[in-house]
Design an enzyme around this catalytic site. Structure first.
Site, short mmCIF file in Angstrom:
data_model
loop_
_atom_site.label_atom_id
_atom_site.label_comp_id
_atom_site.label_asym_id
_atom_site.label_seq_id
_atom_site.Cartn_x
_atom_site.Cartn_y
_atom_site.Cartn_z
N ARG A 192 11.37 -31.05 34.02
CA ARG A 192 10.17 -31.73 34.53
C ARG A 192 9.54 -32.42 33.32
NH1 ARG A 192 5.07 -30.53 37.37
NH2 ARG A 192 4.63 -28.83 35.94
N GLU B 36 2.65 -35.56 44.31
CA GLU B 36 1.51 -34.71 43.94
C GLU B 36 0.20 -35.48 43.85
OE1 GLU B 36 2.46 -32.73 40.30
OE2 GLU B 36 3.29 -34.51 39.35
N ASP C 191 -1.69 -30.22 42.34
CA ASP C 191 -2.15 -31.59 42.09
C ASP C 191 -2.38 -32.35 43.39
OD1 ASP C 191 -2.39 -31.65 39.32
OD2 ASP C 191 -0.26 -32.01 39.03
N HIS D 271 3.35 -29.34 31.17
CA HIS D 271 2.19 -28.46 30.98
C HIS D 271 2.48 -27.31 30.02
CE1 HIS D 271 -0.17 -30.51 33.99
NE2 HIS D 271 0.80 -30.37 34.88
#
Length: 231
Positions: free
Chosen positions: A68, A146, A172, A43
């Site tokens: 991640r 998630e 999420d 993100h």
């Protein structure tokens, strides 16, 4: 070693990196507060070039870097590890196939299918033999739960001995339940309890991404059974 601490379910505090700012990162590193660092490439606008510089700085302070990744993709994982990352946090691990792809993309043969590259991780080939020998036993693999769909396959996921920790992505996960951000919902809390219970049954570490620190009671989270805390 981070892997051993996770296996023993020691409390691990991780600093979550969302932008490329080496000066700020250096200041944080000098505090020596965090056990490890997580670079978010899902993100954020952090590039592989940025990541390499971030890992180099963190390495200088002898701390591990977890990444991640954007998605479970073999070439992407290999590049991140070639840069010297200590482990992978993978988003949206919903099925046993997702987990197998993550493991195969991460580990060298015979445990996986990661390709060999003479890169920064092995001092550009100079330390390759030692790196290759130790890698499969030292790399950190953390699947993220998630999506509510993962609950159908959670039992198979947690029983895989090649993973080191489960990590919950609360936004999420709650979004997939139709209650985005409503963490006080009884429905959401029941799902968290099921995940923690499965982790405990399999002697597996469990973490949760903490976004709003002022709203979190860390003592309660520790009491509930969490031990990996990325802030």
């Amino acid at each position: 070693m981070l892997k051993k601490k996770l296996k023993k379910k020691n409390k691990i505090f991780a600093y979550w990196i969302t932008n490329f700012d080496l000066i700020s990162l250096e200041i944080v590193l000098k505090t020596n507060v965090y056990d490890c660092f997580v670079v978010d490439m899902e993100h954020t606008s952090i590039s592989l070039g940025d990541l390499e510089k971030i890992i180099m700085l963190i390495d200088a302070f002898k701390k591990p870097t977890l990444v991640r990744i954007e998605k479970i993709y073999e070439k992407n994982i290999a590049k991140v590890l070639d840069l010297g990352a200590s482990g992978i946090i993978a988003p949206n691990v919903n099925t046993e196939n997702d987990l197998n792809l993550l493991i195969n993309s991460t580990l060298y043969p015979p445990n996986g299918k990661r390709g060999v590259g003479l890169s920064r991780s092995s001092d550009h080939g100079k330390e390759f033999n030692d790196y290759y020998k130790k890698f499969n036993k030292s790399v950190i693999i953390i699947p993220m739960i998630e999506d509510i769909k993962a609950m159908k396959n959670l039992d198979k996921i947690v029983k895989n001995k090649k993973i080191d920790c489960l990590m919950i992505g609360p936004y999420d996960l709650s979004s997939s339940m139709g209650i985005a951000g409503k963490f006080k919902s009884i429905k959401f809390k029941k799902i968290l309890k099921k995940i923690l219970t499965q982790a405990k049954r399999n002697n597996l570490a469990c973490g949760i991404h903490i976004v709003h620190t002022k709203d979190v009671n860390l003592k309660n989270l520790i009491k509930e059974g969490y031990n990996f805390f990325p802030f």
